[in-house]
Motif scaffolding. Structure first.
Motif, mmCIF file in Angstrom:
data_model
loop_
_atom_site.group_PDB
_atom_site.id
_atom_site.type_symbol
_atom_site.label_atom_id
_atom_site.label_comp_id
_atom_site.label_asym_id
_atom_site.label_seq_id
_atom_site.Cartn_x
_atom_site.Cartn_y
_atom_site.Cartn_z
ATOM 1 N N GLN A 1 38.156 -41.875 24.845
ATOM 2 C CA GLN A 1 39.563 -41.522 24.958
ATOM 3 C C GLN A 1 39.844 -40.288 24.101
ATOM 4 O OE1 GLN A 1 42.214 -44.623 23.770
ATOM 5 N NE2 GLN A 1 44.060 -43.483 24.270
ATOM 6 N N VAL A 2 40.428 -39.287 24.727
ATOM 7 C CA VAL A 2 40.722 -38.043 24.025
ATOM 8 C C VAL A 2 42.030 -38.183 23.262
ATOM 9 C CG1 VAL A 2 41.193 -35.599 24.284
ATOM 10 C CG2 VAL A 2 39.505 -36.699 25.765
ATOM 11 N N GLN A 3 41.998 -37.815 22.008
ATOM 12 C CA GLN A 3 43.214 -37.813 21.198
ATOM 13 C C GLN A 3 43.326 -36.493 20.460
ATOM 14 O OE1 GLN A 3 43.100 -41.413 18.715
ATOM 15 N NE2 GLN A 3 44.791 -42.193 19.935
ATOM 16 N N LEU A 4 44.522 -35.955 20.454
ATOM 17 C CA LEU A 4 44.832 -34.753 19.692
ATOM 18 C C LEU A 4 45.908 -35.110 18.679
ATOM 19 C CD1 LEU A 4 45.080 -32.116 22.579
ATOM 20 C CD2 LEU A 4 43.098 -32.645 21.169
ATOM 21 N N VAL A 5 45.702 -34.715 17.449
ATOM 22 C CA VAL A 5 46.664 -35.027 16.395
ATOM 23 C C VAL A 5 47.048 -33.742 15.690
ATOM 24 C CG1 VAL A 5 47.109 -36.311 14.290
ATOM 25 C CG2 VAL A 5 45.709 -37.336 16.101
ATOM 26 N N GLU A 6 48.332 -33.414 15.763
ATOM 27 C CA GLU A 6 48.832 -32.228 15.074
ATOM 28 C C GLU A 6 49.280 -32.602 13.671
ATOM 29 O OE1 GLU A 6 50.560 -31.854 19.374
ATOM 30 O OE2 GLU A 6 50.213 -33.418 17.875
ATOM 31 N N SER A 7 49.185 -31.651 12.780
ATOM 32 C CA SER A 7 49.688 -31.831 11.427
ATOM 33 C C SER A 7 50.012 -30.462 10.854
ATOM 34 C CB SER A 7 48.670 -32.554 10.546
ATOM 35 O OG SER A 7 47.470 -31.807 10.451
ATOM 36 N N GLY A 8 50.680 -30.472 9.711
ATOM 37 C CA GLY A 8 50.961 -29.218 9.024
ATOM 38 C C GLY A 8 52.390 -28.737 9.145
ATOM 39 N N GLY A 9 53.183 -29.428 9.933
ATOM 40 C CA GLY A 9 54.576 -29.028 10.056
ATOM 41 C C GLY A 9 55.366 -29.347 8.800
ATOM 42 N N GLY A 10 56.597 -28.881 8.760
ATOM 43 C CA GLY A 10 57.444 -29.153 7.615
ATOM 44 C C GLY A 10 58.614 -28.217 7.552
ATOM 45 N N LEU A 11 59.263 -28.236 6.412
ATOM 46 C CA LEU A 11 60.417 -27.380 6.160
ATOM 47 C C LEU A 11 59.968 -26.175 5.344
ATOM 48 C CD1 LEU A 11 63.492 -26.810 6.073
ATOM 49 C CD2 LEU A 11 63.575 -28.269 4.031
ATOM 50 N N ALA A 23 43.675 -31.599 15.470
ATOM 51 C CA ALA A 23 42.370 -32.237 15.342
ATOM 52 C C ALA A 23 42.099 -33.113 16.549
ATOM 53 C CB ALA A 23 42.313 -33.068 14.064
ATOM 54 N N ALA A 24 40.900 -32.993 17.087
ATOM 55 C CA ALA A 24 40.554 -33.732 18.293
ATOM 56 C C ALA A 24 39.537 -34.825 18.001
ATOM 57 C CB ALA A 24 39.984 -32.791 19.350
ATOM 58 N N SER A 25 39.653 -35.901 18.744
ATOM 59 C CA SER A 25 38.650 -36.949 18.732
ATOM 60 C C SER A 25 38.414 -37.392 20.168
ATOM 61 C CB SER A 25 39.092 -38.145 17.872
ATOM 62 O OG SER A 25 40.291 -38.698 18.378
ATOM 63 N N GLY A 26 37.223 -37.898 20.420
ATOM 64 C CA GLY A 26 36.911 -38.358 21.767
ATOM 65 C C GLY A 26 36.407 -37.272 22.684
ATOM 66 N N VAL A 109 45.027 -18.094 29.736
ATOM 67 C CA VAL A 109 46.173 -18.517 30.544
ATOM 68 C C VAL A 109 46.605 -19.905 30.103
ATOM 69 C CG1 VAL A 109 46.969 -19.077 32.867
ATOM 70 C CG2 VAL A 109 45.443 -17.118 32.500
ATOM 71 N N MET A 110 47.862 -20.036 29.751
ATOM 72 C CA MET A 110 48.374 -21.315 29.293
ATOM 73 C C MET A 110 48.693 -22.209 30.485
ATOM 74 S SD MET A 110 50.651 -20.460 25.958
ATOM 75 C CE MET A 110 50.387 -22.146 25.417
ATOM 76 N N THR A 111 48.362 -23.477 30.321
ATOM 77 C CA THR A 111 48.693 -24.455 31.345
ATOM 78 C C THR A 111 49.121 -25.744 30.669
ATOM 79 O OG1 THR A 111 47.806 -25.854 33.099
ATOM 80 C CG2 THR A 111 46.240 -24.998 31.516
ATOM 81 N N PRO A 112 50.154 -26.402 31.205
ATOM 82 C CA PRO A 112 50.588 -27.673 30.614
ATOM 83 C C PRO A 112 49.718 -28.855 31.029
ATOM 84 C CG PRO A 112 51.970 -27.148 32.469
ATOM 85 C CD PRO A 112 51.024 -25.988 32.296
ATOM 86 N N LEU A 113 48.732 -28.618 31.908
ATOM 87 C CA LEU A 113 47.897 -29.720 32.378
ATOM 88 C C LEU A 113 46.794 -29.988 31.378
ATOM 89 C CD1 LEU A 113 47.545 -28.624 36.105
ATOM 90 C CD2 LEU A 113 49.198 -30.212 35.107
ATOM 91 N N GLY A 114 46.615 -31.233 30.996
ATOM 92 C CA GLY A 114 45.554 -31.589 30.063
ATOM 93 C C GLY A 114 45.997 -32.662 29.102
ATOM 94 N N PHE A 115 45.322 -32.710 27.968
ATOM 95 C CA PHE A 115 45.614 -33.711 26.948
ATOM 96 C C PHE A 115 46.596 -33.133 25.931
ATOM 97 C CE2 PHE A 115 42.324 -36.294 28.599
ATOM 98 C CZ PHE A 115 41.264 -35.470 28.922
ATOM 99 N N TRP A 116 47.504 -33.991 25.451
ATOM 100 C CA TRP A 116 48.552 -33.543 24.542
ATOM 101 C C TRP A 116 48.551 -34.348 23.256
ATOM 102 C CZ3 TRP A 116 52.522 -29.830 25.272
ATOM 103 C CH2 TRP A 116 52.466 -29.157 26.492
#
Length: 126
Positions: A1-11, A23-26, A109-116
């Motif tokens: 199972q593909v998982q993408l985890v974003e981090s680093g956001g903030g104020l 970061a990706a796993s799977g 080329v950017m595409t919205p199709l895929g894992f998020w």
């Protein structure tokens, strides 16, 4: 199972910097283009940046050119979005996605199709 985890956001204050991570796993990100999208409150989602690992091509939204930089660390299976000189209009939830690599005229080329991923909030405010 593909998982993408974003981090680093903030104020952050205007003019400041943040580095977002995806970061990706799977799966190995070497096989995918990585896209960064963002969505601000009340606005449509827009493509910010893209990196195609097959040919190294990139794409940047005009409003972030010269301020944002996309990169990847294959050893960590992670893609980054370095954001400098942030502006209030950069405030949004930032999402990374992994998609089939496509390039045209030397640009990814950017595409919205895929894992998020689930997104990370960036707020630029004084």
């Amino acid at each position: 199972q593909v998982q993408l985890v974003e981090s680093g956001g903030g104020l952050v204050q205007p003019g400041g910097s943040l580095r977002l991570s995806c970061a990706a796993s799977g799966t190995n990100l070497d096989s995918y283009a990585i896209n960064w999208f963002r969505q601000a409150p009340g606005k449509e989602r827009e493509g910010v940046s893209c990196l195609n690992p097959r040919d190294g091509s990139t794409y940047y939204l005009d409003s972030v050119k010269g301020r944002f930089a996309i990169s990847r660390d294959n050893a960590k299976n992670t893609v980054y979005l370095q954001m400098n000189n942030l502006k209030p209009e950069d405030t949004a939830v930032y999402y990374c996605s992994a998609s089939i690599p496509i390039s045209a005229e030397g640009m990814c080329v950017m595409t919205p199709l895929g894992f998020w991923g689930q997104g990370t909030q960036v707020i630029v405010s004084s």
